[in-house]
Design a protein around this motif. Structure first.
Motif, PDB file in Angstrom:
ATOM      1  N   LEU A 100       0.878  -1.287   0.065  1.00 32.47           N
ATOM      2  CA  LEU A 100      -0.032  -0.039   0.136  1.00 32.47           C
ATOM      3  C   LEU A 100       0.834   1.320   0.000  1.00 32.47           C
ATOM      4  O   LEU A 100       0.447   2.287  -0.554  1.00 32.47           O
ATOM      5  N   LEU A 101       1.937   1.129   0.770  1.00 34.78           N
ATOM      6  CA  LEU A 101       2.961   2.251   0.678  1.00 34.78           C
ATOM      7  C   LEU A 101       3.723   2.371  -0.589  1.00 34.78           C
ATOM      8  O   LEU A 101       4.787   3.131  -0.518  1.00 34.78           O
ATOM      9  N   GLN A 102       3.560   1.403  -1.584  1.00 31.13           N
ATOM     10  CA  GLN A 102       4.206   1.628  -2.877  1.00 31.13           C
ATOM     11  C   GLN A 102       5.848   1.181  -2.616  1.00 31.13           C
ATOM     12  O   GLN A 102       6.805   1.443  -3.711  1.00 31.13           O
TER      13      GLN A 102
ATOM     14  N   GLU B 231       1.811  17.217   8.447  1.00 37.11           N
ATOM     15  CA  GLU B 231       1.132  16.386   7.541  1.00 37.11           C
ATOM     16  C   GLU B 231       1.650  16.567   6.351  1.00 37.11           C
ATOM     17  O   GLU B 231       1.200  17.573   5.456  1.00 37.11           O
ATOM     18  N   THR B 232       1.926  15.360   5.624  1.00 32.43           N
ATOM     19  CA  THR B 232       2.547  15.645   4.168  1.00 32.43           C
ATOM     20  C   THR B 232       1.608  14.541   3.655  1.00 32.43           C
ATOM     21  O   THR B 232       1.774  13.528   3.795  1.00 32.43           O
TER      22      THR B 232
ATOM     23  N   GLY C 116       0.002  11.957   0.570  1.00 30.61           N
ATOM     24  CA  GLY C 116       0.718  11.112  -0.400  1.00 30.61           C
ATOM     25  C   GLY C 116       0.514  11.690  -1.901  1.00 30.61           C
ATOM     26  O   GLY C 116       0.587  11.125  -2.854  1.00 30.61           O
TER      27      GLY C 116
ATOM     28  N   MET D 203       2.650  13.716  -3.385  1.00 30.89           N
ATOM     29  CA  MET D 203       4.074  13.457  -4.482  1.00 30.89           C
ATOM     30  C   MET D 203       4.635  12.435  -3.704  1.00 30.89           C
ATOM     31  O   MET D 203       5.451  12.460  -2.810  1.00 30.89           O
ATOM     32  N   VAL D 204       4.426  11.036  -4.262  1.00 29.33           N
ATOM     33  CA  VAL D 204       4.852  10.003  -3.529  1.00 29.33           C
ATOM     34  C   VAL D 204       6.168   9.285  -4.267  1.00 29.33           C
ATOM     35  O   VAL D 204       6.562   9.845  -5.504  1.00 29.33           O
ATOM     36  N   PHE D 205       7.357   8.668  -3.414  1.00 27.99           N
ATOM     37  CA  PHE D 205       8.442   8.335  -3.743  1.00 27.99           C
ATOM     38  C   PHE D 205       8.146   7.175  -4.723  1.00 27.99           C
ATOM     39  O   PHE D 205       7.427   6.140  -4.331  1.00 27.99           O
TER      40      PHE D 205
END
Lengths: 168, 101
Positions: free
Chosen positions: A49-51, A119-120, A122, A124-126
């Motif tokens: 789920l967190l890629q 809080e950032t 998601g 812009m995800v890595f």
């Protein structure tokens, strides 16, 4: 869709983690080890789920595969019969629960402090692609990578020494 | 509802506390060891979550190293437990209370 999967894996992980610590239905160490496998698999699902796909694969192969097989092998080799007669001690229970409450308070203060944890989202995800990870591992983190290989060699030598018949 | 970083951190701290509780209340060395693995996994989950929401790969590299160290630790620790069992025929920490074998 994401919250459904998150809560499924989270609840599965927490329930089986509790059953690793203390299982009221089966007094057998193998059962505890099997529930630890379920926890590991749920955590690997959360990694997906967190890629972090590479980490999810490594989690399944190394933890659920290698480490747990080692655990099961030792559990079955030793075959502890006294486990069935064991009960939880009151003193241990009190100290364990008070330590847990203290740790929960520490975590609560750290996580929900005012002006803490910005809080950032998601957006812009890595991209946890294996090639990006490998590139970083072999350029920026080359020295730790080499050191960790020496560590594995040392561990292997230590295990061979420990499993000799007589320690001199 | 969006799943935020805090959700993952709370889940990771719950798993960590369960593992810590297990290390303290159980007397079986093998189960203590499994609870240690659980605590390491909770830390891994927190690191991967932070890595995802911070948009950087450093956390995942760290998890990679933690997994390697944990594998080495499990191998050595289980070998020690087996060696101890061969001497004392016991894996319960409340009965293993002398420094001399």
């Amino acid at each position: 869709m994401d919250p459904v999967f998150f809560y499924t894996f989270a609840v599965l992980a927490v329930i089986s983690a509790v059953l690793v610590v203390w299982n009221p239905l089966a007094r057998n160490t193998v059962t505890n080890a099997m529930f630890l496998v379920v926890t590991m698999l749920s955590i690997s699902g959360l990694f997906v789920l967190l890629q972090a796909f590479f980490m999810a694969a490594v989690q399944v192969i190394v933890y659920a595969g290698a480490v747990m097989v080692l655990f099961l092998f030792v559990i079955m080799l030793l075959d502890i019969q006294a486990e069935k007669k064991r009960r939880l001690r009151l003193g241990g229970l009190i100290s364990g629960i008070s330590l847990s409450v203290a740790t929960v308070l520490i975590f609560r203060n750290a996580l929900f402090a005012e002006g803490g944890a910005d809080e950032t989202t998601g957006s812009m995800v890595f991209e946890g692609s294996t090639s990006a990870l490998g590139k970083q591992l072999f350029t920026q983190y080359l020295l730790p990578f080499e050191i960790i290989s020496v560590l594995l060699l040392v561990a292997m030598l230590g295990v061979i020494l420990l499993s000799k018949k007589e320690l001199k | 509802m969006e799943i935020s970083l805090n959700h993952y951190l709370v889940l990771s701290s719950i798993l960590f506390v369960i593992g810590l509780c297990g290390v303290v209340i159980r007397r079986n060395l093998l189960i203590n060891f499994m609870c240690l693995e659980l605590m390491l996994n909770a830390a891994n989950l927190a690191l991967v979550a932070v890595s995802h929401f911070r948009n950087s790969g450093d956390g995942q590299i760290m998890v990679f190293f933690i997994i390697t160290v944990a594998a080495a630790e499990v191998a050595v620790g289980l070998a020690m437990i087996v060696a101890l069992y061969r001497r004392r025929q016991d894996v319960y920490t409340d009965r293993l209370n002398s420094l001399k074998l």
